[in-house]
Design a protein around this motif. Structure first.
Motif, PDB file in Angstrom:
ATOM      1  N   GLY B 238       0.821  -1.346  -0.018  1.00  0.00           N
ATOM      2  CA  GLY B 238       0.018  -0.163   0.011  1.00  0.00           C
ATOM      3  C   GLY B 238       0.772   1.292   0.047  1.00  0.00           C
ATOM      4  N   ILE B 239       2.078   1.192   0.802  1.00  0.00           N
ATOM      5  CA  ILE B 239       2.829   2.330   0.879  1.00  0.00           C
ATOM      6  C   ILE B 239       3.465   2.615  -0.631  1.00  0.00           C
ATOM      7  N   ASP B 240       3.951   1.738  -1.090  1.00  0.00           N
ATOM      8  CA  ASP B 240       4.861   1.796  -2.037  1.00  0.00           C
ATOM      9  C   ASP B 240       3.866   2.336  -3.298  1.00  0.00           C
ATOM     10  N   LEU B 241       2.675   1.629  -3.474  1.00  0.00           N
ATOM     11  CA  LEU B 241       1.843   1.979  -4.467  1.00  0.00           C
ATOM     12  C   LEU B 241       1.242   3.285  -4.334  1.00  0.00           C
ATOM     13  N   LEU B 242       0.860   3.773  -3.095  1.00  0.00           N
ATOM     14  CA  LEU B 242       0.210   5.238  -2.860  1.00  0.00           C
ATOM     15  C   LEU B 242       1.355   6.017  -3.029  1.00  0.00           C
ATOM     16  N   VAL B 243       2.540   6.019  -2.514  1.00  0.00           N
ATOM     17  CA  VAL B 243       3.255   7.118  -3.289  1.00  0.00           C
ATOM     18  C   VAL B 243       3.470   7.137  -4.678  1.00  0.00           C
ATOM     19  N   PHE B 244       3.467   6.069  -5.377  1.00  0.00           N
ATOM     20  CA  PHE B 244       3.568   6.095  -6.756  1.00  0.00           C
ATOM     21  C   PHE B 244       2.337   6.824  -7.377  1.00  0.00           C
ATOM     22  N   ARG B 245       1.106   6.521  -6.702  1.00  0.00           N
ATOM     23  CA  ARG B 245      -0.251   6.799  -7.338  1.00  0.00           C
ATOM     24  C   ARG B 245      -0.444   8.550  -6.983  1.00  0.00           C
ATOM     25  N   ASN B 246      -0.108   8.788  -5.675  1.00  0.00           N
ATOM     26  CA  ASN B 246      -0.376  10.091  -5.078  1.00  0.00           C
ATOM     27  C   ASN B 246       0.672  11.257  -5.660  1.00  0.00           C
ATOM     28  N   TYR B 247       1.744  10.897  -5.758  1.00  0.00           N
ATOM     29  CA  TYR B 247       2.843  11.906  -5.992  1.00  0.00           C
ATOM     30  C   TYR B 247       3.635  11.630  -7.517  1.00  0.00           C
ATOM     31  N   ILE B 248       4.241  10.332  -7.649  1.00  0.00           N
ATOM     32  CA  ILE B 248       4.936  10.079  -8.876  1.00  0.00           C
ATOM     33  C   ILE B 248       4.141  10.281 -10.186  1.00  0.00           C
ATOM     34  N   TYR B 282      -8.891   1.563  -4.661  1.00  0.00           N
ATOM     35  CA  TYR B 282      -8.734   2.093  -3.595  1.00  0.00           C
ATOM     36  C   TYR B 282      -9.238   3.703  -3.598  1.00  0.00           C
ATOM     37  N   GLN B 283     -10.058   4.105  -2.749  1.00  0.00           N
ATOM     38  CA  GLN B 283     -10.403   5.551  -2.712  1.00  0.00           C
ATOM     39  C   GLN B 283      -9.593   6.656  -2.261  1.00  0.00           C
ATOM     40  N   THR B 284      -9.056   7.428  -2.954  1.00  0.00           N
ATOM     41  CA  THR B 284      -8.185   8.640  -2.529  1.00  0.00           C
ATOM     42  C   THR B 284      -8.446   9.657  -3.530  1.00  0.00           C
ATOM     43  N   SER B 285      -7.794  10.812  -3.112  1.00  0.00           N
ATOM     44  CA  SER B 285      -8.161  12.076  -3.949  1.00  0.00           C
ATOM     45  C   SER B 285      -7.353  11.977  -5.375  1.00  0.00           C
TER      46      SER B 285
END
Lengths: 96, 345
Positions: B238-248, B282-285
């Motif tokens: 989750g951490i790895d993929l959310l860093v990718f999705r939210n920032y990169i 996954y729900q995120t902005s």
């Protein structure tokens, strides 16, 4: 003075602050303080004034302030910059 | 009370190591074997009452004895670690903790990057770290409607990787290939990066990038603070993929991520499932990212894998190696694993 390497000064204890400096092409100052609302601008002024005096025109300056007095802010910024600029012989008159 | 407390680097006496272990256990934590430096707080009686460990640029194993909590020991301890790390030339630090501890570490100058609810938080000790990285990334942005991505370790770059890149590049206006930058593989990052670049140089719409320290590695994630193995996997992925999705991804307008099917490793297969969950469901902005799983390229009915290449290299079976890698990788391997390679040529 030119910041040529990462350097750090100060602590995260109450009434102190931690200053981190890194080389960067432009001057960027990021301040975080637990008294940001009341004193944020004042802290920024002291930091800028100190950088000016040391003739620092570029670099990334990150401040984690824990409610330090102006004199502490000045001292910590000076130390971090001198370390980051690898200054060994100090021109004390700059710091007056 | 606090005035009697002193801070030091752990001396390596058996007693202090045991004390630290005991302290961690009393806080329901395990010792992380990777930690090679502990800062400790101790009383006049030489009782260790708090500890914080460091591994490379990651703070691990932070514990405060229950009766000394609320005295701001954490920030003094973290401060010690920050200074020791600075002595080693390491200024950019990361830590993982439970979400309920975010406030404590924010007071120490750490900023949350992503939060996996109820499980884990990934934090860094600068307010401009990921921001600066993303700004640099966005300078490499290419205009296009369909922007894709691949993250690979390429240890080493095989015909399978090359096939995946070629396939993905055809579906996209531009494709970014991130090479995992951490050096915990058989081949160094420098060599892996070069082999990916060389092996994709004939494809016009590809940029090869370094994954940076923001692509989380299984090798460095501290699992000591999560009890269940499933929670650990969930949190790392989750951490790895959310860093990718939210920032990169947003800084390069990435809309899809391509990945090969994983017929061999159950861990990677699970990761592929996690990819669909964290990037698309996954729900995120941040916008969702389309995960496109492509069946791996096979040779004589067997899917190509870097694991097989490494196996054949160790067995010195260069004939088999040659079948699995592109010319560019082969040239490199030939040069660096030259023993007995003549008979193959």
């Amino acid at each position: 003075m030119k910041i040529i390497k990462d350097a750090i000064a100060g602590t995260l204890e109450s009434s102190d602050l931690q200053v981190k400096v890194s080389p960067q092409d432009n001057l960027e100052i990021v301040i975080h303080s637990n008294v940001m609302h009341q004193f944020g601008e004042k802290i920024a002024d002291v930091v800028k004034e100190t950088l000016n005096k040391l003739q620092v025109a570029e670099g990334l300056i990150i401040i984690e302030d824990k409610g330090a007095l102006d004199c502490a802010i000045r001292a910590r910024v000076e130390t971090a910059v001198l370390r980051g600029a690898e200054v060994t012989e100090l021109n004390w008159s700059l710091l007056k | 009370m606090t005035s009697e407390i002193k801070f030091a680097l752990l001396n390596n006496s058996e007693k202090s190591l045991n004390d630290v272990k005991g302290l961690l256990e009393s806080c329901h934590l395990k010792v992380d074997r990777q930690v090679d430096l502990f800062a400790v707080a101790y009383t006049d009686n030489n009782d260790i009452i708090a500890c914080a460990g460091l591994f490379h640029n990651i703070i691990k194993c932070v514990a405060i004895s229950p009766e000394y909590r609320g005295e701001n020991l954490t920030s003094r301890l973290i401060n010690e670690i920050i200074l020791y790390a600075a002595d080693r030339g390491v200024f950019h630090l990361f830590l993982y903790t439970k979400p309920e501890n975010i406030r404590v570490f924010e007071k120490c100058g750490f900023y949350p990057l992503v939060v996996i609810p109820e499980l884990a938080t990934f934090m860094e000790n600068t307010p401009v770290g990921i921001k600066g990285y993303c700004e640099k990334l966005s300078q490499k942005q290419h205009v296009g409607k369909r922007i894709g991505s691949i993250v690979m370790n390429a240890n080493p770059f095989t015909l399978g990787h090359q096939y995946l890149v070629e396939f993905a590049a055809k579906q996209c206006d531009w494709l970014y290939v991130f090479v995992v930058s951490e050096d915990s593989s058989m081949f160094s990052f420098k060599d892996r990066f070069r082999l990916v670049q060389e092996g994709t140089s004939s494809i016009a719409n590809v940029t090869v990038l370094s994954s940076s320290e923001y692509i989380v590695s299984k090798a460095t994630f501290p699992s000591y603070f999560l009890k269940e193995k499933a929670d650990v996997d969930h949190a790392i992925t989750g951490i790895d993929l959310l860093v990718f999705r939210n920032y990169i991804a947003p800084s390069l307008n990435i809309m899809s991520r391509f990945v090969g099917t994983e017929p061999f490793s159950p861990i990677t297969d699970k990761y592929n499932h996690g990819m669909k969950y964290w990037l698309s469901e996954y729900q995120t902005s941040s916008p969702t990212i389309n995960v496109i799983e492509i069946e791996r390229k096979k040779i004589n009915g067997t899917p190509i894998s870097a694991t097989a290449v490494r196996y054949f290299l160790k067995e010195n079976n260069l004939e088999e190696v040659k079948k699995l890698v592109p010319e560019t990788t082969w040239a490199f391997l030939k040069e660096n694993f030259a023993t007995n390679s003549r008979e193959v040529l």
